[in-house]
Motif scaffolding. Sequence first.
Motif, PDB file in Angstrom:
ATOM      1  N   ALA A 194      10.008 -29.755 -38.581  1.00 57.87           N
ATOM      2  CA  ALA A 194      10.843 -28.720 -37.950  1.00 57.87           C
ATOM      3  C   ALA A 194      11.901 -29.349 -37.051  1.00 57.87           C
ATOM      4  N   SER A 195      11.532 -30.397 -36.327  1.00 54.64           N
ATOM      5  CA  SER A 195      12.492 -31.051 -35.430  1.00 54.64           C
ATOM      6  C   SER A 195      13.645 -31.667 -36.209  1.00 54.64           C
ATOM      7  N   ALA A 224      20.690 -28.066 -27.747  1.00 58.73           N
ATOM      8  CA  ALA A 224      21.600 -27.936 -28.892  1.00 58.73           C
ATOM      9  C   ALA A 224      23.047 -27.769 -28.428  1.00 58.73           C
ATOM     10  N   ILE A 254       9.546 -28.259 -29.372  1.00 53.46           N
ATOM     11  CA  ILE A 254       8.992 -27.501 -30.500  1.00 53.46           C
ATOM     12  C   ILE A 254       7.476 -27.379 -30.362  1.00 53.46           C
ATOM     13  N   LEU A 284      21.309 -20.287 -36.138  1.00 55.43           N
ATOM     14  CA  LEU A 284      20.273 -21.208 -36.635  1.00 55.43           C
ATOM     15  C   LEU A 284      19.012 -21.125 -35.780  1.00 55.43           C
ATOM     16  N   LEU A 285      19.175 -21.243 -34.465  1.00 52.65           N
ATOM     17  CA  LEU A 285      18.009 -21.259 -33.574  1.00 52.65           C
ATOM     18  C   LEU A 285      17.293 -19.910 -33.571  1.00 52.65           C
ATOM     19  N   ARG A 306      17.806 -24.327 -26.693  1.00 54.25           N
ATOM     20  CA  ARG A 306      19.192 -23.857 -26.827  1.00 54.25           C
ATOM     21  C   ARG A 306      20.143 -24.737 -26.013  1.00 54.25           C
ATOM     22  N   LEU A 354      15.905 -28.792 -37.648  1.00 55.47           N
ATOM     23  CA  LEU A 354      16.751 -28.230 -36.592  1.00 55.47           C
ATOM     24  C   LEU A 354      17.848 -29.207 -36.185  1.00 55.47           C
ATOM     25  N   TRP A 355      17.462 -30.468 -36.007  1.00 57.85           N
ATOM     26  CA  TRP A 355      18.462 -31.472 -35.620  1.00 57.85           C
ATOM     27  C   TRP A 355      19.527 -31.595 -36.705  1.00 57.85           C
ATOM     28  N   VAL A 369      21.847 -28.510 -36.452  1.00 56.64           N
ATOM     29  CA  VAL A 369      22.754 -28.578 -35.293  1.00 56.64           C
ATOM     30  C   VAL A 369      23.773 -29.702 -35.493  1.00 56.64           C
ATOM     31  N   GLU A 376      12.204 -22.270 -25.077  1.00 51.45           N
ATOM     32  CA  GLU A 376      13.229 -21.745 -25.984  1.00 51.45           C
ATOM     33  C   GLU A 376      14.618 -21.920 -25.381  1.00 51.45           C
ATOM     34  N   TYR A 425      15.026 -19.563 -36.563  1.00 51.93           N
ATOM     35  CA  TYR A 425      13.792 -20.335 -36.417  1.00 51.93           C
ATOM     36  C   TYR A 425      12.866 -19.729 -35.371  1.00 51.93           C
TER      37      TYR A 425
END
Length: 198
Positions: free
Chosen positions: A153-154, A92, A138, A188-189, A89, A157-158, A161, A85, A192
Amino acid sequence: MARRNDHTREELVSMTLEQVKLFLNEHPHHELSLRKVAGMIGYVPSTLVNVFGNYNLLLLHAVAQTLDELFAEAEAQMNSATSPEDALRKLAYCYQEFAASHPYRWQLIFQHTMNGDELPEWQSERINSMTSMLETLIRQITPQKSDADILEASRVLWAGVHGITLLSVDDKLFTSVPVDAKALIDNLLNTYLNAWHA
């Protein structure tokens, strides 16, 4: 004007990419041209065409150089992470910080097009390295997810960001008070991560 045999091919590639990098530190890529790059290193444009194939591929080499730097910075940041995790972070944050520090080089990554030509394998491999870095994190955080879910999901998230980064770098968040891009990334993170751990 230098002659082709004044430098080796490797020296010409290195000199050219260094000049493009220096230019992009101050100016957007659309202010650059093959003729301008050639003039910067004291050669004629046809020499650069002989070395790179065409101007589009020259710019793609500059994109590759930028991706290599971003990948190296991301790896260095993630090496100090205390958990998957935390690594997510840091990845990102690194993405956003790199874009803020090198806006014109970062913009070229996404504004460059192949104009119908196929993306060379050496560039595809770089892109795969970046995306697989995210997918691996992930998978570590949510090992129960299917490969398809991890892939989705990747990319979500990408995209999130990236969108925050793009809007903050271009100063297009349209808020009356300053907004910290990292705070938006955290939002955002956290959303999720909380959902995954629920």
